[in-house]
Design an enzyme around this catalytic site. Structure first.
Site, mmCIF file in Angstrom:
data_model
loop_
_atom_site.group_PDB
_atom_site.id
_atom_site.type_symbol
_atom_site.label_atom_id
_atom_site.label_comp_id
_atom_site.label_asym_id
_atom_site.label_seq_id
_atom_site.Cartn_x
_atom_site.Cartn_y
_atom_site.Cartn_z
ATOM 1 N N CYS A 1 46.878 44.765 44.172
ATOM 2 C CA CYS A 1 45.850 43.937 43.525
ATOM 3 C C CYS A 1 45.966 42.445 43.829
ATOM 4 O O CYS A 1 45.026 41.686 43.600
ATOM 5 C CB CYS A 1 45.891 44.190 42.033
ATOM 6 S SG CYS A 1 45.784 45.955 41.654
ATOM 7 N N ASN B 1 38.428 49.792 39.365
ATOM 8 C CA ASN B 1 39.436 48.907 39.943
ATOM 9 C C ASN B 1 39.733 49.394 41.363
ATOM 10 O O ASN B 1 40.342 50.447 41.540
ATOM 11 C CB ASN B 1 40.678 48.959 39.046
ATOM 12 C CG ASN B 1 41.849 48.174 39.596
ATOM 13 O OD1 ASN B 1 41.872 47.796 40.763
ATOM 14 N ND2 ASN B 1 42.839 47.939 38.757
ATOM 15 N N HIS C 1 41.299 39.400 39.686
ATOM 16 C CA HIS C 1 41.371 40.813 40.075
ATOM 17 C C HIS C 1 40.671 41.634 38.991
ATOM 18 O O HIS C 1 40.970 41.487 37.801
ATOM 19 C CB HIS C 1 42.830 41.235 40.229
ATOM 20 C CG HIS C 1 43.008 42.709 40.183
ATOM 21 N ND1 HIS C 1 42.347 43.536 41.062
ATOM 22 C CD2 HIS C 1 43.721 43.516 39.353
ATOM 23 C CE1 HIS C 1 42.663 44.788 40.778
ATOM 24 N NE2 HIS C 1 43.488 44.802 39.746
#
Lengths: 77, 328
Positions: free
Chosen positions: B104, B283, B253
């Site tokens: 990430c 995500n 993120h």
């Protein structure tokens, strides 16, 4: 700083989503249907926001009754 | 200055839906994710994103002189997937190519590497691709990760341009003491796949996984984020000698709604200046920031001259923050 009484209300409404007045010191957390990993995170968010501390994953796993959370809070009052 | 010339992204076709009546779905704010097919790999998504970059923009393959590929879903232990991509994308054999194994935080690190390569005169046009298929690591009965992660890929072209626009300051952070909190424990050399490592176990919350699956200790990741993200933002502000209010837009993120909203409120960032772009894709690891950046440009939230902050954080633990002034 948030009083313990007020914290209990937030715990009921936002963290385990249960009727007001349901939880007391001896309430067994595992018996609350919404006491899950998301509740762990919501609890830490609430503790961080209002008392400036969070519990580790181990401390969270060791919590047995609601009063155990209050003990952690009292250490930071 | 080194600038982002264009960004494209590719999401696999297959849609997986999270139950809208489940309160978990509302809390994480992720309603759909795109999931790669069984025979579709991160490098395939990478190719699609990069081809889109060449087709939709005035960019020639022969102008690329460096390829950076950020993934945690490589095709092989070796060779480096970036080398495979050079051939599959018909890029010149004169390019440099390497993989970056970060999750990430990877996009911000890749931008930093590209800036270094260009500013030091080692490259002119860097193609930076991010791609991951965490879905292949996730056990279908693990609710601590399954609703969160989607597959996807992005391609960014970085180049030098005159003027005050482009990538400015970077700050970094690493804390390997948290490496066990977001991990696929088995399948590497230290802990190879074996019968024992494929054995499924049920955790205290009823989630099922084996050592070959992705494991995330949500509460620990949340605590790490609460501590390190605000601290790294302060470090960046100090480095730039400016205030949070000087920034026009923030792209963190895109982990999930609950975490991002909590961070936004803690940092007192206006919701109009804060990107939320994961409801339809989840995500997507190192691809979340470029996907959000592209979408915020398209919907006019980021305009020429805007000062933008990017913050990546996660697996490692690894984190980084960057500031840039948007160029066009």
């Amino acid at each position: 700083m948030m009083t313990v009484e007020k914290f209990k209300e937030v715990f009921e409404s936002d963290i385990v989503m249960i009727d007001p007045g349901f939880v007391d010191t001896d309430t067994v957390l595992q018996e609350l249907s919404d006491w899950d990993s998301l509740a762990y995170i919501s609890l830490n968010a609430c503790l961080d926001e209002n008392y400036g501390f969070t519990l580790t994953a181990n401390e969270l796993a060791e919590l047995s009754v609601f009063g155990d959370i209050v003990k952690h809070i009292n250490k930071h009052l | 200055m080194v600038t982002i010339k264009s960004i494209e992204y590719y999401l696999p076709e297959h849609v997986e839906v999270n139950d809208r009546n489940d309160k978990l779905t509302t809390k994480i704010g992720i309603f759909e994710k795109r999931i790669a097919k069984a025979d579709e790999y991160a490098s395939d998504l990478a190719i699609a994103a990069a081809n889109q970059l060449f087709e939709k923009n005035d960019i020639k393959r022969e102008d690329i002189d460096f390829l950076l590929y950020c993934t945690q879903s490589p095709d092989y232990y070796l060779p480096t997937t970036a080398c495979v991509l050079q051939n599959r994308l018909s890029l010149p054999t004169s390019i440099g190519a390497l993989d970056i194994n970060l999750g990430c935080s990877g996009y911000v690190y890749g931008l930093s590497l590209a800036k270094g390569l260009i500013e030091s005169g080692q490259a002119n046009n860097v193609l930076f691709i991010t791609a991951d298929t965490y879905s292949k690591f996730i056990h279908p009965k693990d609710r601590s990760v399954k609703p969160l992660f989607g597959d996807g890929a992005t391609a960014t072209l970085l180049t030098a341009a005159p003027g005050p626009f482009g990538l400015k300051s970077f700050v970094f952070g690493t804390d390997g003491s948290g490496s066990n909190n977001l991990i696929v424990p088995a399948g590497g050399l230290r802990n190879p796949l074996s019968e024992a490592n494929l054995k499924e176990e049920t955790d205290a919350f009823g989630n099922i996984r084996s050592n070959s699956n992705l494991y995330m200790n949500g509460p620990e990741i949340f605590n790490f984020t609460l501590n390190e993200v605000p601290a790294s933002i302060n470090k960046l502000l100090e480095k730039e000698g400016c205030n949070l209010e000087d920034f026009d837009f923030f792209i963190f993120h895109q982990a999930n709604q609950y975490m991002l909203e909590y961070l936004r409120k803690k940092l007192k960032i206006d919701s109009n200046k804060f990107s939320i772009q994961f409801g339809d894709c989840g995500n997507t690891v190192s691809s979340t920031i470029p996907i959000a950046l592209k979408r915020e440009l398209e919907n006019g939230k980021i305009k020429k001259g805007d000062k933008v902050m990017l913050v990546g954080f996660g697996v490692g633990y690894s984190w980084a923050a960057a500031s840039l002034t948007w160029n066009e």
